[in-house]
Design an enzyme around this catalytic site. Structure first.
Site, mmCIF file in Angstrom:
data_model
loop_
_atom_site.group_PDB
_atom_site.id
_atom_site.type_symbol
_atom_site.label_atom_id
_atom_site.label_comp_id
_atom_site.label_asym_id
_atom_site.label_seq_id
_atom_site.Cartn_x
_atom_site.Cartn_y
_atom_site.Cartn_z
ATOM 1 N N CYS A 186 38.218 -89.385 -71.782
ATOM 2 C CA CYS A 186 38.778 -90.764 -72.258
ATOM 3 C C CYS A 186 37.802 -91.635 -73.079
ATOM 4 O O CYS A 186 37.997 -92.712 -73.347
ATOM 5 C CB CYS A 186 39.409 -91.543 -71.272
ATOM 6 N N ASP A 220 35.090 -93.175 -71.655
ATOM 7 C CA ASP A 220 34.243 -93.853 -70.677
ATOM 8 C C ASP A 220 34.324 -93.628 -69.180
ATOM 9 O O ASP A 220 35.347 -92.982 -68.773
ATOM 10 C CB ASP A 220 34.406 -95.268 -70.952
ATOM 11 N N CYS A 271 31.920 -97.203 -74.800
ATOM 12 C CA CYS A 271 31.611 -98.069 -75.888
ATOM 13 C C CYS A 271 31.096 -99.498 -75.415
ATOM 14 O O CYS A 271 30.582 -99.416 -74.229
ATOM 15 C CB CYS A 271 32.852 -98.475 -76.393
ATOM 16 N N CYS A 289 38.381 -101.520 -70.752
ATOM 17 C CA CYS A 289 37.138 -101.646 -70.037
ATOM 18 C C CYS A 289 36.628 -102.726 -68.975
ATOM 19 O O CYS A 289 36.240 -102.279 -68.065
ATOM 20 C CB CYS A 289 36.231 -101.961 -71.188
#
Ligand SMILES: Cc1ncc(COP(=O)(O)O)c(C=O)c1O
Lengths: 407, 125
Positions: B37, B39, B63, B106
């Site tokens: 995915c 992360d 990211c 995130c």
């Protein structure tokens, strides 16, 4: 040593700057003291002069691919050319059959044109490439049916730069009476194209990938044997009815000049680009867990698509402040999906997320490449220090043996 | 993708990067996300006898926003009790870092990471 200007442009596959020689010529076709007439105006010299300029440009575009100028239809770019070719040929030939063959790694302009045809009742076969990005000719032959009327296979892939064998594919298509369309947006001016030698029926071009202006392109439509397509844009009957709309003289002149220069300078440009790309790749060779995506031999000189394992591409780009590159990672919104092209190669998702695309061009220099190597290495090291996956790799843990919670 | 200043600051100067001994009794480790995915976050906390988080370390593959979310989280949890740390919401992180909507996942991952680290610590007691 010359002063290094940053950011450094390493995204020539996205678009190129207009060559100053091209821009200079274009300027003469806009203003009151220039040649601004409508090329379709038959009753005065303003129109005639514009028409002459369009004729010259048409000849230059045709010359790069050894075609007849009458086989060139102006469009707004390769997107429009792909749409016109695929929908135009599919519609015109629908009585013969409604099956089309293409590849999963095609540009969205091709894939989405095919999707539209699917909605209209056509059947499309989307072939997987081999792991090196190239089409398996046997697999291609195997899916041909009696009702296959059209195949669309790109010449050079925009992400990984691999060159498909369109000569061999053309032979197969002709034997099976399949119209063959090739998206050559990324190959014109980079790979020699000789229409006398290729059984390609329709070919899409764009000016802005080879130092011409954006918003102008062309579709090659073969005359012998004659290929017929249904117009997608209706109006004044320009371009022999295949694409109506007043011709954008200055854009066309720019494309013509860009193609003329490409013919003159392709060999020299390619030699220089190959040296630069080799230098770039050599700059990463001693690093661990680095993978080139796509075949390295069957590839245009300016492209290097490379994955730095255990580092995520978007954060990598964030570190590369001096470099304008692109990544196959898409860490955005609903789609956490990395590049569909890299996935189609069978690369695992992590490697796709870790990819960077460097594309070099006419104005790239050795110094720029050296700086790109330095910056990239520094960023990869920094991010690997931050990466739990890198630690695990170093401890010898097999990442695929872990059950990750997909989110 | 254009990033806000706070994300850039954490990305360029990540706080509390490192590793704690995952086998120690007073350490809790949470690893969330998946490489596929794009992360993976690893967050570790060191808890003292009074149940207060004395130290926190992270490593993140992802990211810029994922790195910033985990970096910020390590700053926030230090000095907090486990109960207080559990109260940290992804929306607080997203707000502090001014994450755009496409990057909110995130901050969700960061919230999952601290919860996982606390669970791991508590399961050892
Ligand atoms: C392979 C390919 N096809 C089509 C296009 C679209 O070209 P244009 O921007 O001229 O519409 C591009 C460029 O993005 C491309 O790389």
């Amino acid at each position: 040593m010359s002063e290094l200007k940053t950011p450094i442009y390493l995204d020539y596959s996205a678009t190129t700057p207009v060559d100053p020689r091209v821009a200079k010529k274009m300027m003469r076709y806009l203003t009151p003291d220039g040649v601004f007439g409508n090329p379709a105006s038959r009753s005065h010299s303003f129109g005639w002069e514009s028409d002459n300029a369009v004729t010259e440009a048409r000849a230059n575009v045709a010359a790069l691919i050894n075609a007849d100028p009458r086989e060139i239809v102006w469009t707004s770019g390769a997107t429009e050319s792909d749409n016109l070719a695929i929908k135009g040929a599919a519609h015109f030939n629908q009585r013969r059959g409604k099956h089309i063959i293409t590849m999963k790694t095609e540009h969205k302009a091709v894939l989405d044109s095919c999707r539209q045809l699917e909605r209209e009742g056509y059947e499309i076969t989307y072939l997987d490439p081999q792991a090196n990005g190239l089409l398996d000719l046997k697999a291609f032959k195997a899916v041909i049916r009696d009702d296959t009327t059209l195949a669309s296979i790109m010449h050079v892939n925009n992400e990984i730069g691999v060159i498909q064998d369109i000569k061999a594919i053309g032979e197969i298509c002709r034997e099976n009476k399949i119209i063959f369309h090739v998206d050559a947006a990324q190959s014109a001016g980079k790979v020699p194209i000789d229409m006398d030698n290729l059984k390609v029926d329709l070919m899409s071009f764009s000016a802005h990938k080879i130092y011409g202006p954006k918003g102008i392109g062309a579709l090659y439509v073969r005359r012998k044997p004659r290929i017929r397509i249904e117009a997608q844009m209706h109006g004044g009957g320009h371009e022999r009815g295949m694409r109506s709309g007043t011709l954008a003289t200055h854009q066309i002149v720019g494309m013509g000049e860009a193609f003329r220069l490409a013919k003159e300078e392709m060999a020299k440009d390619n030699e220089r680009l190959m040296t630069l790309r080799t230098r770039l790749l050599d700059g990463f060779r001693d690093m661990e867990e680095v993978y080139v995506n796509g075949d390295l031999e069957q590839r245009v000189a300016g492209n290097l698509n490379i994955s730095f394992n255990h580092v995520e591409g978007e954060s990598l780009m964030m570190s590369l402040k001096d470099l304008a590159v692109s990544s196959g990672s898409a860490c955005t919104s609903a789609s956490l999906e990395p590049s569909y092209v890299l996935r189609a190669l069978g690369r695992n998702d992590e490697l796709a997320h870790s990819s960077l695309r460097f594309t070099l061009g006419r104005f790239s220099t050795e110094e720029e490449v050296d700086h790109a190597i330095k910056e990239t290495r520094k960023a990869v090291e920094k991010l690997r220090d931050l990466s739990p996956l890198w630690d695990m790799y170093k401890e010898g843990i097999d990442l695929s043996s872990i059950e990750w919670a997909a989110h | 993708m254009a990033y806000g200043n706070k994300v850039i600051d954490h990305y360029e100067n990540p706080r509390n990067v490192g590793i704690l001994d995952k086998d120690a009794k007073n350490i809790g480790t949470g690893m969330v996300g998946a490489p596929a995915c794009g992360d993976v976050m690893k967050l570790q906390i060191e808890v003292d006898d009074d149940g207060i988080i004395k130290d926190a370390k992270f490593k993140t593959y992802g990211c810029g926003s994922a790195i910033a979310s985990s970096s910020l989280l390590t700053e926030w949890v230090k000095g907090k009790t486990l109960d207080e740390a559990k109260e940290i919401k992804n929306t607080d992180i997203a707000k502090e870092l001014e994450l755009p909507p496409v990057k909110v996942h995130c901050s969700v991952l960061a919230e999952d990471a601290i919860k996982a680290a606390i669970d791991d610590f508590q399961s050892k007691q």
